[in-house]
Design an enzyme around this catalytic site. Structure first.
Site, mmCIF file in Angstrom:
data_model
loop_
_atom_site.group_PDB
_atom_site.id
_atom_site.type_symbol
_atom_site.label_atom_id
_atom_site.label_comp_id
_atom_site.label_asym_id
_atom_site.label_seq_id
_atom_site.Cartn_x
_atom_site.Cartn_y
_atom_site.Cartn_z
ATOM 1 N N GLU A 1 -26.735 -18.382 -7.607
ATOM 2 C CA GLU A 1 -26.657 -19.737 -7.112
ATOM 3 C C GLU A 1 -26.040 -19.701 -5.705
ATOM 4 O O GLU A 1 -25.518 -20.631 -5.099
ATOM 5 C CB GLU A 1 -25.455 -20.585 -7.916
ATOM 6 C CG GLU A 1 -25.753 -20.892 -9.377
ATOM 7 C CD GLU A 1 -26.857 -21.594 -9.471
ATOM 8 O OE1 GLU A 1 -27.698 -21.956 -8.731
ATOM 9 O OE2 GLU A 1 -27.085 -21.846 -10.729
ATOM 10 N N HIS B 1 -25.158 -28.896 -16.709
ATOM 11 C CA HIS B 1 -24.726 -27.443 -16.186
ATOM 12 C C HIS B 1 -23.427 -27.267 -15.950
ATOM 13 O O HIS B 1 -22.685 -26.387 -16.788
ATOM 14 C CB HIS B 1 -25.748 -27.539 -15.031
ATOM 15 C CG HIS B 1 -25.533 -26.153 -14.132
ATOM 16 N ND1 HIS B 1 -26.228 -25.798 -12.954
ATOM 17 C CD2 HIS B 1 -24.596 -25.013 -14.450
ATOM 18 C CE1 HIS B 1 -25.835 -24.663 -12.584
ATOM 19 N NE2 HIS B 1 -24.960 -24.147 -13.330
#
Ligand SMILES: [Zn+2]
Length: 292
Positions: A76, A158
């Protein structure tokens, strides 16, 4: 310990705490912090955050090029880089999947009601960034809409993202979001959620200076501004906080409903109201008692 060694040790410690508190499972989550003006120390890809060692960390530049480390930086990383680009004041970024807050993110319910004084002074509201495929360029795009005006947000289906002036500040905001989610869930299960009135919210946010809390953005002033924030793709520059006018009361009782539905006003005479069987029975019992 040098500055960099301390930051590596702090990331290890925060990873351990996140894992111990169940904010991450397996290899979930990621943490980064600024190292000087042009580098970042970041957790590596595919490791459990509960079992990291300082030597595992990656050092990258602000474009994500790896400068140091045996492992690749977090999957990420793009989301972290976007936050640092948009927020020069932010020193650290924490991402995790705390289960109660992530439940709200899955249900599509933002944590934006004025219910806890502590949250109103620190985070304000916690919006939901639109669903984006993890690790792709979509995720920084979704985060960009809210990051200028918020230090914490949910990521639809998420997890959650928090930022701060140092690593621990970013981590504590993650704790605050999960705690807030837990309390909100319990209040909603109990069937009522009294809201803090707008005047009291203003007072609480006015105290931020006293506590040295820097807030990223004010509350959106009027309803049209709120709608434009929710509907447009422009970055939000203010926060949506559901806090009805109190009319002298500091708490407004028993509010139900969602953003923009005018939850604080009583229903018009022609409007339908819904009662549970139990509420209806109680009303009938009450009426019978009054007849006697
Ligand atoms: Zn994630």
């Amino acid at each position: 310990m040098s500055g960099e060694s301390q930051l590596r040790a702090d990331i290890v410690e925060i990873g351990r705490r996140m894992y111990a508190r169940g904010y991450t499972a397996s290899n979930d989550g990621n943490i980064s912090v600024r190292l000087g003006s042009d580098r970042l120390v970041m957790t590596p890809k595919s490791v459990c955050k509960g079992f990291m060692t300082p030597d595992m960390m990656c050092v990258t530049d602000l474009d994500g090029r790896k400068l140091q480390g045996d492992r690749d930086p977090s999957s990420e990383m793009l989301m972290h880089l976007e936050v640092y680009r948009q927020r020069p004041d932010v020193q650290a970024v924490v991402h995790a999947h705390p289960p109660i807050a992530t439940g709200f993110a899955v249900a599509g319910i933002p944590l934006d009601r004025a219910v806890l004084a502590e949250v109103l002074t620190t985070l304000g509201s916690v919006p939901i960034a639109e669903y984006a495929t993890p690790s792709t360029r979509e995720l920084p795009e979704a985060v960009r809409k809210y990051i200028k005006a918020h230090d914490g947000m949910l990521l639809a289906n998420h997890g959650a993202l928090t930022v701060g002036g140092d690593l621990y500040a970013a981590y504590y905001k993650m704790e605050t979001i999960e705690h807030f989610a837990k309390i909100s869930l319990v209040a909603r299960l109990l069937g009522r959620e009294n809201l803090i009135a707008r005047e009291e919210v203003d007072r609480l946010q006015g105290l931020r200076g006293t506590y040295g809390i820097k807030a990223p953005a004010p509350i959106c002033a009027d309803p049209s501004e709120v709608l434009s924030v929710l509907d447009s793709s422009d970055p939000a520059m203010c926060q949506v906080v559901q806090a009805p006018a109190g009319g002298g009361q500091r708490l407004v009782p028993n509010i139900h409903g969602h953003a923009g539905d005018g939850a604080s006003k009583p229903p018009a005479e022609s409007e339908e109201i819904r009662l549970t069987y139990r509420e209806l029975s109680a009303l009938i019992e009450d009426a019978i008692r009054n007849l006697r």
